[in-house]
Scaffold this motif. Structure first.
Motif, PDB file in Angstrom:
ATOM      1  N   LYS A   1       0.828  -1.204   0.000  1.00  0.00           N
ATOM      2  CA  LYS A   1       0.000   0.000   0.000  1.00  0.00           C
ATOM      3  C   LYS A   1       0.860   1.252   0.000  1.00  0.00           C
ATOM      4  O   LYS A   1       0.571   2.221  -0.707  1.00  0.00           O
ATOM      5  CB  LYS A   1      -0.879   0.010   1.251  1.00  0.00           C
ATOM      6  CG  LYS A   1      -2.202  -0.638   1.059  1.00  0.00           C
ATOM      7  CD  LYS A   1      -3.071  -0.335   2.251  1.00  0.00           C
ATOM      8  CE  LYS A   1      -4.467  -0.815   2.003  1.00  0.00           C
ATOM      9  NZ  LYS A   1      -5.297  -0.634   3.176  1.00  0.00           N
TER      10      LYS A   1
ATOM     11  N   LYS B   1       2.423   1.771  -3.410  1.00  0.00           N
ATOM     12  CA  LYS B   1       1.466   2.226  -4.407  1.00  0.00           C
ATOM     13  C   LYS B   1       1.162   3.694  -4.210  1.00  0.00           C
ATOM     14  O   LYS B   1       1.171   4.477  -5.159  1.00  0.00           O
ATOM     15  CB  LYS B   1       0.194   1.393  -4.267  1.00  0.00           C
ATOM     16  CG  LYS B   1      -0.962   1.940  -5.072  1.00  0.00           C
ATOM     17  CD  LYS B   1      -2.175   1.061  -4.887  1.00  0.00           C
ATOM     18  CE  LYS B   1      -3.335   1.568  -5.673  1.00  0.00           C
ATOM     19  NZ  LYS B   1      -3.980   2.721  -5.124  1.00  0.00           N
ATOM     20  N   HIS B   2       0.901   4.091  -2.960  1.00  0.00           N
ATOM     21  CA  HIS B   2       0.528   5.460  -2.713  1.00  0.00           C
ATOM     22  C   HIS B   2       1.663   6.412  -3.053  1.00  0.00           C
ATOM     23  O   HIS B   2       1.457   7.437  -3.711  1.00  0.00           O
ATOM     24  CB  HIS B   2       0.128   5.607  -1.238  1.00  0.00           C
ATOM     25  CG  HIS B   2      -0.377   6.947  -0.884  1.00  0.00           C
ATOM     26  ND1 HIS B   2      -0.075   7.580   0.277  1.00  0.00           N
ATOM     27  CD2 HIS B   2      -1.159   7.803  -1.564  1.00  0.00           C
ATOM     28  CE1 HIS B   2      -0.656   8.752   0.326  1.00  0.00           C
ATOM     29  NE2 HIS B   2      -1.322   8.917  -0.784  1.00  0.00           N
TER      30      HIS B   2
ATOM     31  N   LYS C   1       4.197   5.934  -5.036  1.00  0.00           N
ATOM     32  CA  LYS C   1       4.554   5.964  -6.448  1.00  0.00           C
ATOM     33  C   LYS C   1       3.560   6.759  -7.259  1.00  0.00           C
ATOM     34  O   LYS C   1       3.916   7.450  -8.201  1.00  0.00           O
ATOM     35  CB  LYS C   1       4.568   4.531  -6.971  1.00  0.00           C
ATOM     36  CG  LYS C   1       5.814   4.206  -7.678  1.00  0.00           C
ATOM     37  CD  LYS C   1       5.609   3.067  -8.581  1.00  0.00           C
ATOM     38  CE  LYS C   1       6.767   2.137  -8.340  1.00  0.00           C
ATOM     39  NZ  LYS C   1       6.797   1.017  -9.131  1.00  0.00           N
ATOM     40  N   GLU C   2       2.268   6.646  -6.880  1.00  0.00           N
ATOM     41  CA  GLU C   2       1.255   7.334  -7.673  1.00  0.00           C
ATOM     42  C   GLU C   2       1.450   8.828  -7.628  1.00  0.00           C
ATOM     43  O   GLU C   2       1.154   9.527  -8.587  1.00  0.00           O
ATOM     44  CB  GLU C   2      -0.123   7.011  -7.125  1.00  0.00           C
ATOM     45  CG  GLU C   2      -0.759   5.851  -7.812  1.00  0.00           C
ATOM     46  CD  GLU C   2      -2.066   5.494  -7.195  1.00  0.00           C
ATOM     47  OE1 GLU C   2      -2.563   6.289  -6.386  1.00  0.00           O
ATOM     48  OE2 GLU C   2      -2.567   4.440  -7.518  1.00  0.00           O
TER      49      GLU C   2
ATOM     50  N   HIS D   1      -4.186  -5.657  -9.902  1.00  0.00           N
ATOM     51  CA  HIS D   1      -2.927  -5.366  -9.235  1.00  0.00           C
ATOM     52  C   HIS D   1      -2.789  -6.236  -7.995  1.00  0.00           C
ATOM     53  O   HIS D   1      -3.791  -6.590  -7.388  1.00  0.00           O
ATOM     54  CB  HIS D   1      -2.892  -3.897  -8.815  1.00  0.00           C
ATOM     55  CG  HIS D   1      -2.696  -2.974  -9.964  1.00  0.00           C
ATOM     56  ND1 HIS D   1      -1.722  -2.008  -9.987  1.00  0.00           N
ATOM     57  CD2 HIS D   1      -3.339  -2.880 -11.143  1.00  0.00           C
ATOM     58  CE1 HIS D   1      -1.778  -1.361 -11.115  1.00  0.00           C
ATOM     59  NE2 HIS D   1      -2.748  -1.860 -11.838  1.00  0.00           N
TER      60      HIS D   1
ATOM     61  N   LEU E   1      -2.064  -5.616  -5.035  1.00  0.00           N
ATOM     62  CA  LEU E   1      -2.607  -5.053  -3.799  1.00  0.00           C
ATOM     63  C   LEU E   1      -4.033  -5.504  -3.555  1.00  0.00           C
ATOM     64  O   LEU E   1      -4.434  -5.750  -2.421  1.00  0.00           O
ATOM     65  CB  LEU E   1      -2.562  -3.521  -3.900  1.00  0.00           C
ATOM     66  CG  LEU E   1      -3.115  -2.790  -2.697  1.00  0.00           C
ATOM     67  CD1 LEU E   1      -2.303  -3.126  -1.477  1.00  0.00           C
ATOM     68  CD2 LEU E   1      -3.096  -1.305  -2.929  1.00  0.00           C
TER      69      LEU E   1
ATOM     70  N   ARG F   1      -7.442  -1.487  -9.218  1.00  0.00           N
ATOM     71  CA  ARG F   1      -6.246  -1.089  -8.483  1.00  0.00           C
ATOM     72  C   ARG F   1      -6.389  -1.166  -6.973  1.00  0.00           C
ATOM     73  O   ARG F   1      -5.404  -1.237  -6.271  1.00  0.00           O
ATOM     74  CB  ARG F   1      -5.871   0.335  -8.853  1.00  0.00           C
ATOM     75  CG  ARG F   1      -4.991   0.343 -10.073  1.00  0.00           C
ATOM     76  CD  ARG F   1      -4.418   1.667 -10.331  1.00  0.00           C
ATOM     77  NE  ARG F   1      -5.197   2.276 -11.373  1.00  0.00           N
ATOM     78  CZ  ARG F   1      -5.437   3.557 -11.466  1.00  0.00           C
ATOM     79  NH1 ARG F   1      -4.949   4.367 -10.607  1.00  0.00           N
ATOM     80  NH2 ARG F   1      -6.160   4.026 -12.446  1.00  0.00           N
ATOM     81  N   ASN F   2      -7.602  -1.087  -6.474  1.00  0.00           N
ATOM     82  CA  ASN F   2      -7.737  -1.031  -5.033  1.00  0.00           C
ATOM     83  C   ASN F   2      -9.062  -1.676  -4.668  1.00  0.00           C
ATOM     84  O   ASN F   2      -9.916  -1.893  -5.521  1.00  0.00           O
ATOM     85  CB  ASN F   2      -7.718   0.431  -4.578  1.00  0.00           C
ATOM     86  CG  ASN F   2      -7.230   0.553  -3.156  1.00  0.00           C
ATOM     87  OD1 ASN F   2      -7.123  -0.420  -2.436  1.00  0.00           O
ATOM     88  ND2 ASN F   2      -6.926   1.781  -2.763  1.00  0.00           N
TER      89      ASN F   2
ATOM     90  N   GLU G   1       4.434  -5.038  -9.464  1.00  0.00           N
ATOM     91  CA  GLU G   1       4.795  -4.403  -8.206  1.00  0.00           C
ATOM     92  C   GLU G   1       5.230  -5.408  -7.175  1.00  0.00           C
ATOM     93  O   GLU G   1       6.114  -5.130  -6.369  1.00  0.00           O
ATOM     94  CB  GLU G   1       3.600  -3.621  -7.672  1.00  0.00           C
ATOM     95  CG  GLU G   1       3.359  -2.387  -8.482  1.00  0.00           C
ATOM     96  CD  GLU G   1       1.893  -2.145  -8.644  1.00  0.00           C
ATOM     97  OE1 GLU G   1       1.542  -1.282  -9.422  1.00  0.00           O
ATOM     98  OE2 GLU G   1       1.124  -2.845  -7.971  1.00  0.00           O
TER      99      GLU G   1
END
Lengths: 338, 286
Positions: free
Chosen positions: A35, A38-39, A41-42, B24, B26, B62-63, B173
């Protein structure tokens, strides 16, 4: 008599504080790492922050979940909004049985330039409410080199006491034997995953033995990264030299003031001798209203410590990347010879 | 001969021809985590998928977040207010992530899923339904994605059917992190740069060894020669730039010298720092 002695022993028991075992390891779940990555990098290159949730067990701080903070606009009304967002997220996560305790926060950084006064202030704010909190720093720019740049930081206790007293004079620091390495403590990170996740990941792992991570690591061009690192390093050295100049100025003015004080004292003494000879009252040897007796404030060393920390960080990074580049260069050389 | 009277059941496949989903890692982590933390009486977990729809029709998931629900034999109750609250919160952070579907754990699609799918199709035109089999019932963890397709008899709508769409698992990732960290239940410490470098070089060596063995086998006739692999190998070897040895040596030495220079600079800086610190704190006021 017996009753009072037992009462005293009860009081004694109640009065002993529980011993807090020192924090030795931070245990993060793979979910949290993904998490955070991802955060950060975005939103890179903007810097972002988020909250960490988990449990505090003995000498291990477990981080089991996290949620990101929205980017704060420069507006005062959003303060209440930010607090509302946090409460809302925590409440919702509570309903799905996620651990609800805040154990710290995470933030992203660029090339490791995170040692600022704001970081320390945020730490102090968190420390008011939580006994043990940790800050996780993630560097997305280093991940392009194939390195997972994740660090867990904590302020050291001795530094926190000094900061609360707000005194950074040379004497106090020498008393506590505190130098710039003692401000931040880095805590080792352990990663844990639930069995279900590990089962899934074992199955979903791609069949090739070479992954994207390897491609990143074997990349030959590290020049732009080194260049930026050097730029930051040079800027920091400039800041450090400015701080040094402040100190020099302070010492010079201090010694000048002392010389002035001595001269004034001599003059007073000679005046007093003359007065005694004339039979008058001697004047006092001190004069608090005279401006040369005003103590000059010593500049705080906090800034210079922080800058020193940053420079050390940059140097470490340069060393790391240079080491990797050596490996790659020699590898290339041997490949070519064959 | 009475062909004109027959009506044909149409499976409209055109709309799903280029429909596919990308997930993804995640999302999978989130789903597993929610499943592990589910309340005792629930046998499965239901939640919303967030993401975006790309320009070529692929749905990028994505989430995700879980939504509390209660299920009985023929009824499902979903906490809609919770769902909206979390959606608003998530969108404060990332306004580009919108609802693209929903997920449930467990193999296969049940009748109750149709009801939930109906609810979600009111929020989004064509929601994607993701099932993640946490029970490993087939001996493996199957992850499948479905969309609802309308079955029409002539002009009349009969029913909707869950049709499977191709699913693409983007593990990039997770790879960046390294599967070693994610596979085991606990890792004692994160690898440093040099250790990671070592692992990579070992992998490279293993690959080169494999190729060597393969070429040897082909030359000795043990393995049938495959032209495409041969072409790959020759392409790879040709990718090494053709520089004369002195030019190549000069290149390598120049880079080496640059790196050494930087190392030297950083050591000097550190010495400077140590000196400065001594001067700052050791100076005494007499």
């Amino acid at each position: 008599m017996a009753a009072s002695s037992t009462a005293r022993s009860f009081l004694q028991v109640a009065a002993t504080e529980e011993v807090v075992s020192p924090l030795r390891v931070v245990q993060i779940e793979g979910l949290v790492i993904l998490k955070i990555i991802k955060h950060c990098k975005e939103f890179s290159p903007a810097l972002v922050t988020g909250q960490l949730l988990g449990l505090d067990v003995g000498s291990v701080l477990e981080v089991t979940n996290c949620f990101p903070f929205p980017i704060r606009e420069e507006d005062e009304e959003i303060e209440a909004d930010g607090a509302n967002y946090q409460l809302e997220m925590m409440r919702c996560l509570r309903e799905v049985n996620v651990d609800n305790n805040t154990v710290g926060w995470y933030q992203s950084t660029i090339l490791g330039s995170y040692q600022t006064v704001e970081l320390i202030e945020t730490f102090m704010n968190y420390q008011e409410n939580i006994r043990r909190c940790v800050c996780i720093i993630y560097d997305p720019s280093r991940s392009n080199q194939g390195v997972l740049a994740l660090k867990a930081l904590k302020l050291s206790d001795s530094f926190m006491e000094l900061y609360r007293a707000n005194s950074f004079t040379g004497e106090k620091l020498r008393e506590k034997n505190l130098s710039w390495v003692d401000i931040f403590e880095e805590i080792p990170i352990k990663v844990s995953n639930s069995a279900l996740i590990s089962a899934f990941m074992t199955e979903l792992e791609s069949d090739t033995s070479v992954t994207q991570c390897d491609y990143d690591r074997l990349q030959l061009s590290s020049n732009p990264y080194m260049e930026r690192n050097m730029e930051f390093l040079i800027e920091c050295m400039d800041d450090l030299s400015m701080e040094q100049q402040k100190f020099q100025f302070y010492y010079r003015s201090l010694s000048r003031q002392q010389a002035q004080q001595q001269a004034w004292l001599q003059k007073r003494r000679s005046e007093n001798m003359a007065r005694k000879a004339a039979g008058e009252e001697p004047l006092p040897e001190e004069d608090p209203t005279n401006p040369i007796f005003k103590p000059i404030p010593e500049p705080s060393r906090l800034e210079s410590f922080l800058i020193t920390n940053q420079i050390a960080n940059y140097c470490n990074q340069i060393n790391g990347v240079a080491g990797q580049s050596f490996n790659r260069l020699y590898l290339m050389k041997s490949l070519h010879d064959n | 001969m009475a062909n004109g009277d027959r009506t044909v059941l149409q499976f409209s496949t055109q709309s799903t021809a280029n429909f596919s989903a990308e997930v993804h890692p995640l999302v999978i982590f989130n789903i597993c985590d929610c499943y592990v933390r589910r309340p005792d009486q629930a046998e499965r977990v239901i939640g919303t998928l967030l993401g975006s729809v790309l320009s070529d029709g692929t749905v990028d998931i994505r989430n995700s977040y879980a939504v509390p629900h209660t299920e009985s034999a023929d009824q499902v109750a979903l906490d809609i207010e919770y769902h909206h609250n979390l959606l608003v919160s998530h969108q404060k952070v990332n306004p580009k992530e919108v609802i693209v579907g929903w997920y449930s754990t467990g193999l296969g699609v049940t009748g109750r899923s149709a009801l939930i799918h109906d609810f979600y199709s009111r929020e989004v035109p064509n929601p994607v339904h993701l099932t993640v089999d946490t029970g490993f019932r087939n001996g493996e963890g199957t992850i499948k994605a479905y969309v609802s397709v309308n079955l029409a008899l002539g002009d009349r709508q009969l029913a909707s059917q869950f049709q499977e769409i191709p699913l693409n698992l983007r593990m990039v990732e997770a790879e960046l992190l390294g599967f070693d960290i994610l596979k085991t239940t606990s890792v004692d410490k994160l690898p440093t740069d040099l250790e990671g470098m070592e692992v990579t070089m070992q992998r490279l060596l293993a690959l080169i060894d494999d190729i060597y063995k393969y070429v040897d086998d082909v030359v000795e006739g043990r393995v049938a020669a495959d032209n495409s692999i041969g072409r790959f190998i020759s392409d790879t070897v040709a990718a090494l730039p053709k520089l004369s040895p002195p030019a190549f040596d000069k290149l390598v030495n120049d880079s080496l010298q640059d790196q050494l220079l930087l190392l030297y600079l950083s050591s000097i800086t550190r010495t400077q720092l140590a000196l400065a610190e001594k001067l700052n704190t050791a100076a005494q006021i007499l």
